[in-house]
Structure formats: C-alpha cells, structure tokens
Design a protein around this motif. Structure first.
Motif, PDB file in Angstrom:
ATOM      1  N   LEU A 148      29.482  16.265  34.265  1.00  0.00           N
ATOM      2  CA  LEU A 148      29.660  17.105  33.071  1.00  0.00           C
ATOM      3  C   LEU A 148      28.294  17.357  32.445  1.00  0.00           C
ATOM      4  O   LEU A 148      27.694  16.452  31.863  1.00  0.00           O
ATOM      5  CB  LEU A 148      30.575  16.407  32.056  1.00  0.00           C
ATOM      6  N   HIS A 149      27.790  18.553  32.557  1.00  0.00           N
ATOM      7  CA  HIS A 149      26.452  18.871  32.055  1.00  0.00           C
ATOM      8  C   HIS A 149      26.579  19.639  30.745  1.00  0.00           C
ATOM      9  O   HIS A 149      27.157  20.721  30.696  1.00  0.00           O
ATOM     10  CB  HIS A 149      25.677  19.670  33.093  1.00  0.00           C
ATOM     11  N   ARG A 150      26.061  19.060  29.668  1.00  0.00           N
ATOM     12  CA  ARG A 150      26.135  19.657  28.346  1.00  0.00           C
ATOM     13  C   ARG A 150      24.726  19.899  27.803  1.00  0.00           C
ATOM     14  O   ARG A 150      23.789  19.150  28.112  1.00  0.00           O
ATOM     15  CB  ARG A 150      26.885  18.737  27.368  1.00  0.00           C
ATOM     16  N   THR A 151      24.578  20.915  26.986  1.00  0.00           N
ATOM     17  CA  THR A 151      23.282  21.183  26.362  1.00  0.00           C
ATOM     18  C   THR A 151      23.011  20.145  25.284  1.00  0.00           C
ATOM     19  O   THR A 151      23.925  19.470  24.789  1.00  0.00           O
ATOM     20  CB  THR A 151      23.255  22.583  25.719  1.00  0.00           C
ATOM     21  N   GLU A 152      21.739  20.038  24.890  1.00  0.00           N
ATOM     22  CA  GLU A 152      21.371  19.082  23.842  1.00  0.00           C
ATOM     23  C   GLU A 152      22.062  19.418  22.527  1.00  0.00           C
ATOM     24  O   GLU A 152      22.464  18.520  21.774  1.00  0.00           O
ATOM     25  CB  GLU A 152      19.850  19.078  23.654  1.00  0.00           C
ATOM     26  N   LEU A 153      22.242  20.725  22.262  1.00  0.00           N
ATOM     27  CA  LEU A 153      22.930  21.154  21.038  1.00  0.00           C
ATOM     28  C   LEU A 153      24.389  20.712  21.064  1.00  0.00           C
ATOM     29  O   LEU A 153      24.925  20.235  20.052  1.00  0.00           O
ATOM     30  CB  LEU A 153      22.849  22.682  20.893  1.00  0.00           C
ATOM     31  N   ASP A 154      25.042  20.840  22.228  1.00  0.00           N
ATOM     32  CA  ASP A 154      26.428  20.392  22.361  1.00  0.00           C
ATOM     33  C   ASP A 154      26.544  18.896  22.097  1.00  0.00           C
ATOM     34  O   ASP A 154      27.463  18.427  21.416  1.00  0.00           O
ATOM     35  CB  ASP A 154      26.962  20.701  23.768  1.00  0.00           C
ATOM     36  N   LEU A 155      25.606  18.131  22.672  1.00  0.00           N
ATOM     37  CA  LEU A 155      25.648  16.666  22.517  1.00  0.00           C
ATOM     38  C   LEU A 155      25.403  16.272  21.066  1.00  0.00           C
ATOM     39  O   LEU A 155      26.026  15.334  20.555  1.00  0.00           O
ATOM     40  CB  LEU A 155      24.601  16.020  23.427  1.00  0.00           C
ATOM     41  N   LEU A 156      24.504  17.001  20.405  1.00  0.00           N
ATOM     42  CA  LEU A 156      24.237  16.730  18.990  1.00  0.00           C
ATOM     43  C   LEU A 156      25.488  16.960  18.161  1.00  0.00           C
ATOM     44  O   LEU A 156      25.813  16.189  17.255  1.00  0.00           O
ATOM     45  CB  LEU A 156      23.099  17.628  18.502  1.00  0.00           C
ATOM     46  N   LYS A 157      26.237  18.018  18.488  1.00  0.00           N
ATOM     47  CA  LYS A 157      27.474  18.318  17.764  1.00  0.00           C
ATOM     48  C   LYS A 157      28.524  17.233  17.988  1.00  0.00           C
ATOM     49  O   LYS A 157      29.271  16.882  17.064  1.00  0.00           O
ATOM     50  CB  LYS A 157      28.024  19.676  18.208  1.00  0.00           C
TER      51      LYS A 157
END
Length: 511
Positions: free
Chosen positions: A87-96
């Motif tokens: 599951l590859h998520r952007t840094e912005l997604d992970l921050l959210k």
C-alpha cells in the motif's frame, strides 16, 4: 486476475464475510451488529469476528506497521510499513491519517488511537459505499458512479467511471463489492466525504439573526462546478425571509436589552403593546431593512476570508479538523464583522428610534456622523469580537457532537439525517451558542445604543458589566433572552424551508 491492491495481512484484519449485505452490516472492527459477539454468523455459516480474534488481527497489523518497534506509529513507520504491505501512500495522505487519529496530539498513533481511527474510518467508508450502491445489490458499477457524481453536480462519461472502477476492481468483473472497496480504501484518508457534507450543511441553512457561525465546508465538486455560490445565495435569501418574519421579536429583544431594568420590568406582551402604541404595526419591523441588507456583504466576506485562512492553516481541498475550523471560522467572522460593523450600529439605532426621529437609514447614518463622529460606528466593537469565540465555538462543538452521535448510532444506509434531525441539531446548537455569548451581546447592544454626548465620560465594556451586575445582578445580563429564544425555532424552520425552495429554483438538486 488483477493483483490485489491490499496485502492479505491488511485484508485479514477484517472479516471477509462482513459486507454491508451480511447480517449486522458491520465494518469489520467489531463495533457493529454482526461484528461484536461470539455468536454472530457470517455468510460462510460459522462464527466470525470474535472480540479476541479481532484484537489479535489488529495487533498483528499494528506490529507489522510499527517498523521501529516503539509502540507507536509515526509517518515514517506508516510509509515503510504500508509500502511493505503493498500500500503506497503519499506523505500528505500519511500526515492526514496521523492527524485524524492522534487524540493526544503527540504526532503519532498508539494502539488505541490506531484502532479508534480504523473503526471510525471504516464506518465512514461503509456510509459512502451504501450511498453509491444505488441498486442495493452489494456492488458498485460504472452507471452508479456516474449517477452519484451527477448528484454532486459533476458530469463524467461512463468511460471515465470505468477508469475509476479499474483502480479498485481486483477480479476484473468491472464492479466493486464491499471487500474490494474496503481493501482499497483501508488506511487511506477519506476525510472530506461528500455525502456527509452535502446533508449536514449548517451555517448556510440556519439563520437565527446572528451571523457568527463557522462557515460550511463545500465539497471539491461543489467548488469546481460553482454550486457553492448557489448555496450561499439560497442561504442569503432564506436569511432575509427568516429575519423579516421574526423581526418583531428581534426588535423587542433589542428594546428589552437596552431599556428593561428592575424599575422598568418590560414583559413580552407589554413590549409589543408599547411598540404598536408608539408607532403602529409597521414599527414592529424597525431596523429590519439594514438587518437584511447586511446579510450579503457579511456572508460573502466571511466565505472568502474563510477560504483564504484555510489555505494558511490547512488545505483548500479537504475538511479541516474541529479546532482548525473554529480558528478559521472565528477569524473569518472577525474580518466580516469588522467590515460591516457600522451596519450593526445602524441596525440597533434604527430599531430603537422614535417615530419621525430619522427619515431613513442614510439620515440616521448622517445624524450619527455629524453629532458623534466616525468612532460612534464602532461602539460595542470589542464585546462583539469577544462574543464570536463562545458563540461559534459552542455552536460548532454542539452541532458536530450531535451530528457525529447520530452518524455513529443511526446512520446505516445513508448519511442523510432527515429534516427533523437536521432542524433539531441546528436549533439546539444555535441556542447553546447564543446562551453562552448573550451577556456580551447585551453589553454590545447597550454600547451601540448609547449616543455620545460631548464632555460625558465614554462608556466602557468593563464599566457597563460592573454597572449591570451592581444594579440588576447577573439576571440583568440576560434581559431580552425570552424573545430571543422564542424566535429561534420559527427562524430555523422558515430559513430551512426557504433555503430548500431557493436551491431548487437555482438548480441545486436536493438528494
């Protein structure tokens, strides 16, 4: 067959039998219907999702993601751990994700916060799945996606909808079942859920005479298609009708705030009788003209300021968290109130005027300017600004609490609360907000009403508070509260009905 978008470890956290069409319609976290007891039965015909097994699966996933083994998930842990699970998520997604679940604000998720985030997130995902599943067959196809987006004001082709489907469809059937939907969106931030935003408009719909509420969020689609301004126009029109219908109660409130005291105990019937005797029936609407006129500039300035402030403290694409919404909304309210505050003073003076005292709004403004100077247009400014935070904060907090309670307990097939629940939540939250800020509103009105006399000492907010408490007691700070509360229910009801009708006229489809 297409490769699964979620690792078996991630999918294994959730019972594969737990679909919205299975008994209990849980979300796989053990919080709903068939997901919590040892006796619940899935479509496989055997007992599933027992509490201990559910806990074991969640802990296994947590440990997989906890890369540095410190008992908490930071953004780095999530990036590496989810990457290993496919599951590859952007840094912005992970921050959210971290911001959404981080209750103690330490910048990371412990196990309890992680579980709470998953439970809340899956609940929202199920609501969205159910709303998209127009045929109620447990699967989403391209036509349903086209229809759902059209309801939001976005027109896409069936080919575009098929592209959306392909990104989630694991088995090549060109439909998405609950498991595929959940696996794709698990541990992916879905904060700005259009269904909830669409149904739970608050400040745009409810007008109780005070425009201090935090502005509504609009979906990305509503902003891109221009639906947002139609909502604002409909809200402004509803506010104008609502304020006009309840203007006699509003004028009575102002008279009681300024003139009522222990020696002059003004009652509701006596107040109306006094107004009619002094100026006839038309006098009941004194001050309403300026009160209606200020809706448009205040709403427009507040909305624009809110959107700009959001860009500094968050993002213009997603919903802000509660405390961020309060901050942005309060600042936007302060900017809007500062811009139109002279109109607030005019409204108070016009409501209190005697028959023949002024020929109209312009005459009143000229009179104040020539006799008292420009400073008179900002009398009561400080208590007005101070009143924004308790009003907006309590109104927002109560409304969000009631909304989330309803969504958690009663939202099964849709985020639509129905008219009665929406009106009840809006009325209760507005009433609580007004009650908290009322003493400041009363002091503001008295300061606005007080004409400056050359050589006389200037009345201060602190001095006025002391005087009221000394001469009238704490009760004196709540003069006029009865007519103020009497107008809340009719004001909310009228504004809602007019808002819905204006929406249809302006081409905003009701869901």
């Amino acid at each position: 067959a297409r490769r699964s978008l979620a690792s078996p470890v991630v999918s294994g956290v959730l019972c594969p039998c737990d679909s919205p069409r299975a008994a209990g319609a849980g979300l796989g976290t053990g919080t709903e219907g068939g997901g919590g007891g040892s006796g619940s039965v899935g479509s496989c015909g055997r007992s599933v999702c027992e509490a201990s097994e559910q806990d074991r699966r969640l802990r296994a996933l947590f440990q997989k993601l906890d890369v540095n083994r410190d008992g908490a998930l930071c953004i780095h842990d999530l990036a590496v751990g989810l990457g290993r699970l496919g599951l590859h998520r952007t840094e912005l997604d992970l921050l959210k994700i971290v911001k959404a679940g981080d209750k103690d604000l330490d910048g990371q998720l412990d196990f309890e916060e992680f579980v709470h985030y998953l439970q809340d997130h899956e609940k929202k995902l199920r609501l969205v799945f159910k709303s998209l599943d127009k045929k109620n067959d447990g699967r989403i196809d391209a036509q349903e996606i086209v229809q759902s987006l059209r309801d939001l004001g976005v027109k896409i082709s069936e080919q575009q909808a098929e592209k959306i489907l392909k990104s989630m469809d694991k088995n090549g059937t060109m439909t998405i079942d609950w498991n595929e939907w959940r696996d794709y969106h698990l541990l992916h931030p879905v904060e700005n859920i259009p269904e909830i935003i669409l149904y739970w408009k608050h400040s745009t719909i409810f007008d109780v005479g005070e425009n201090l509420t935090v502005p509504d969020e609009f979906t990305v689609e509503e902003r891109q298609t221009g639906m947002w301004w139609r909502h604002l126009v409909a809200g402004g029109g509803a506010g104008a009708v609502s304020r006009t219908c309840t203007a006699p109660l509003d004028r009575l409130k102002v008279l009681m705030q300024v003139h009522a005291s222990r020696s002059n105990n003004m009652c509701i019937i006596g107040g109306f009788t006094q107004m009619i005797r002094e100026g006839g029936t038309r006098s009941l609407w004194r001050g309403n003209g300026i009160n209606v006129l200020k809706i448009a500039p205040e709403s427009a300035i507040k909305f624009m300021a809110y959107e700009q402030i959001k860009r500094f403290i968050g993002t213009d694409q997603e919903m802000l968290r509660i405390h961020e919404r309060l901050l942005a909304g309060s600042l936007a309210g302060a900017i809007a109130q500062s811009s139109i505050y002279p109109m607030e003073v005019l409204k108070t003076r016009m409501a209190l005027r005697k028959t023949g005292q002024y020929s109209g709004m312009l005459d009143c403004a000229k009179n104040i300017l020539s006799k008292e100077g420009m400073a008179a247009f900002y009398k009561g400014y400080i208590p007005n600004m101070l009143g924004i935070i308790p009003y907006a904060g309590i109104d927002l907090a109560v409304y969000e609490t009631l909304k989330n309670t309803w969504l958690q307990r009663y939202a099964v097939n849709s985020a639509d609360p129905g008219v009665f629940v929406l009106l009840a939540c809006g009325t209760i939250s507005s009433t609580c907000g007004q009650l908290a800020s009322y003493p400041l509103a009363l002091v503001r009105t008295r300061m606005q009403a007080q004409a400056s006399v050359e050589g006389a000492p200037e009345v201060t907010m602190r001095g006025l508070f002391k005087h009221i408490l000394k001469t009238e007691g704490a009760f004196g700070l709540y003069r006029g509260l009865a007519p103020n509360f009497m107008k809340v229910i009719p004001a909310v009801s009228i504004s809602y009905v007019v808002y819905e009708n204006l929406k249809m006229t302006l081409g905003v489809e009701s869901r």
